[in-house]
Design an enzyme around this catalytic site. Sequence first.
Site, PDB file in Angstrom:
ATOM      1  CG  ASP A 239      -1.604   1.280   1.478  1.00  0.00           C
ATOM      2  OD1 ASP A 239      -2.277   1.735   0.539  1.00  0.00           O
ATOM      3  OD2 ASP A 239      -1.487   1.861   2.574  1.00  0.00           O
ATOM      4  CE  LYS A 240       0.081   7.435  -2.460  1.00  0.00           C
ATOM      5  NZ  LYS A 240       0.301   8.419  -1.365  1.00  0.00           N
ATOM      6  CB  THR A 241      -1.406   6.480   2.221  1.00  0.00           C
ATOM      7  OG1 THR A 241      -1.701   6.976   0.923  1.00  0.00           O
ATOM      8  CG2 THR A 241      -1.478   7.608   3.232  1.00  0.00           C
TER       9      THR A 241
ATOM     10  CB  THR B  72      -1.965   4.047  -3.990  1.00  0.00           C
ATOM     11  OG1 THR B  72      -2.369   5.223  -3.286  1.00  0.00           O
ATOM     12  CG2 THR B  72      -1.734   4.404  -5.457  1.00  0.00           C
ATOM     13  N   GLY B  73      -5.069   4.144  -3.342  1.00  0.00           N
ATOM     14  CA  GLY B  73      -6.309   4.844  -3.671  1.00  0.00           C
ATOM     15  C   GLY B  73      -6.037   6.233  -4.224  1.00  0.00           C
TER      16      GLY B  73
ATOM     17  CG  ASP C 193      -1.057   2.122   6.952  1.00  0.00           C
ATOM     18  OD1 ASP C 193      -1.657   2.112   5.855  1.00  0.00           O
ATOM     19  OD2 ASP C 193      -0.703   3.163   7.522  1.00  0.00           O
TER      20      ASP C 193
END
Length: 666
Positions: free
Chosen positions: A364-366, A511-512, A558
Site C-alpha cells: 500500500d502507498k499511504t 493505492t487509492g 496499514d
Amino acid sequence: MHDMHDMAGTRGVGVSRSGMHGHHSHAAMIRDYWRRFVFSTILTVPILLLSPGIREAVGLETMFPGEDYMLVGLASLVYAYGGWPFIKGMFRELKRRIPGMMVLIGVAVSVAYFYSVFAALYSGGKSFFWELATLIDVMLLGHWVEMRSVMGASKALEEIARLLPSTARRLVDGGVEEVPVEELRPGDLVLVRPGEKIPVDGEVVEGASSVDESMLTGESMPVGKKPGDGVIAGSVNGEGSLTIRVLKTGRDTYVSQVIELVRRAQESRSRTQDLADKAALLLTVVALSGGAVTMAAWMLAGRSILFALERAVTVMVIACPHALGLAIPLVVAVSTSIAARQGFLVRMRDAFEKARLLDTVVFDKTGTLTKGEFGVTDILPLADMSSEEILRIAACLEARSEHPIAAGIVRAAEERGLKIRPAQSFKAMPGRGVEGVVEGRHYRLLSLQSLKEEISSRGLEELLEQGKTIVILLSDDKPLGAIGLADMVREESREAVETLREMGLRVAMLTGDNKGVAHWVAEQLGLDEYYAEVLPHEKAGIIAEMRRKGRRVAMVGDGINDAPALVEADVGIAIGAGTDVAIESADIVLVRNDPRDVASVIRLARKTYRKMVENLFWAAGYNAIAIPLAAGVLYSMGVLLTPAAGAALMSLSTVIVAVNARLLKP
C-alpha cells in the site's frame, strides 16, 4: 496436527460476537493443554519409579506389594486425561479420512496402554507405561508450544465495526437530537461538527469542509466536500460543519461492505497442510503396517503369540518419535522469538511458512511506502520573491491551522530554520485555503483548484502531472509563488524495494491515490508495477488476479482499505503503526513502521523452513534405524531393540532436534 489447525489455525470469523468466541475458545484450549501437561508430568514421576524396566536399569528392588496395580492406575489417569486430546483427534481424523499426527499419537498411546495393562495384570510381559507417559507429556508440550505461537481467531471485524460512531445528531424541526445510528433512515438529515466521525454514507446538503478518508480509501489528501458531494461512514470531518442527508445505513454502508469482503475472504482462505502432518501420515502407515508385518513374521517363524505381540507393540510405540512432535513446534517457537526481537510478530504460522515461496510483494502507498504526512517538495517563485520568503510567509499564514497541508508547510519552514510569526486577522476559507496579514501586508494562500479561473498553470505542468497538491501565495490578487506538496516517500522504502528486488521478488504498489501521485512514487522507488485510484474491493480483486496467474503474493498495508487485500494475499503483512483492523487482518505484524522488515520476514521464513526440514529429517531418521531393529531384523545376530533402548534412541533424536532448532539464526 489437523486437530490443531481446526482449533487454532483458521482465520474465518463471523460477526464480532463469534469472533470473540473464537478468541476465547482458543485461549481456553491453550490453558487446557497446559493443565493436562502439568497433571501428566507430575504423575510421570511415580510411573518412572514404579516401572520394572527403569528399576532394573538403576538397581531398585520391588518397593511394595500391589505396585503393579498402582502403576496401572497412574498410567490409566495419564492415558485418560493427558491422552484425551489425541484420542479425540484420532477419531476426528479417521472420521474425515485424513490421518495425520493425531492418528499416529493416538494409535501409539492406545496400543502401548492396552497392551501394557494386559502385560502387567495377566501375562507378566514387559509393559510400556513409562514410554506411554513420557510420550503423552512431550506431545502435550509440543502442542502447547505450537498453539502459543499461533494467534487465534481474527478480531478484524470487531475493530472495523468500532470505527463507526454509535450515535448521530439528527436534525428535527429546526432542532438537533442525539439518536443511536441504528435509528437513522435514508432521507434523514444529520449534523456533523468539526473533528467528528461521519456516522453514515450520505450526501452533503449544507456546509463545506475537508474530510479525512485515508483510513477508508487510502487517499492521503483530505477531500474537499461541498453540497452534492458524497461522504462515507467512518471518515473524519475536518474544519467545517456539514449537514448530511442519509443515503445508506446498516449493511448497505461502505464499511459494512468492507466487513463482508474481509469475512468472505477469511472463510474462503484455504489452509496448508503442516509438514509434520505429511510425515505423520507416512509414519502412521509405517507404524501400523510395520507392527502387523512384524507380528505375522514372528508367528510364522514359530515364536509365541506373546513374543510376536510384544515385538509388534514395540514397533508401533517406537514409530511415534517424540522428536516428530517437537520438530516443528520448537523451530516455530525459536523463529517466533527471533521475529519478535527483529520487530515483527507472527500471527499465522502457516502463512509465515509460505513467505519463503513469495515472488511478489505488493505495498500500500499511504503510511507504508510513504510517511502518510504532507511535505514540501517544490517551491516555484512566480514573482520577484525568493523561495525561502515564499515558504516563510506561507508558514506564518498556516501557523494557526490544523489542516495537514498547513502542518506540512510549517514543518518545512521549521526544518529550514525560518522565523515564523502567526499571521494577524487570520481567516480560514473551508475548501479553498487561508488568508491573513503578515508584517502589515495582506496575503492569501489558496489551492490551485480554487484559482483555476484566476491563474494559469504556467510552470506548474510537471507538478500537476506528478499529482502533487499545489497551493498559491497571493498578495493583492497577484501570484507570488507556488508550493508543491506530496505525501513524502520514506527513505527506508528505497532500501526495502532494492533489497526485495535483489532477493528476486517483484515489487508492486496499490493505492487509492491518483495516477500522477502513484507514478511519481513508483519512479522515486523503482517499482516494477503500480495500480492507482484503487478502491478496497478492487485491491482484493487485483491480489486475487495475481494469484490466479500463479504468483505468490504478499500484501503490505496499514489501513482499513487494505484489510480485504491483506486477507486475500498468500501472506498479509501489517505495518504496526496502522489501524487495528489492518493488524487483525494480517498474518504478520511489523511492530516498527519500517518497510525494510518485509525482507527480514521473507529471509527468516526461508531459514525457518530449512530448519523444519532438517528437524523432520532427524526425527524420521530415528525411525529408519529404530523400526527395523525393534522388529528384530538383526535378531539372528543377537541384536534386538528393547523398548528402553528404543526410548534412549528416541531421547537422542529429541535432543538433536531441540539443539538444531536453537541453532536457527536471524
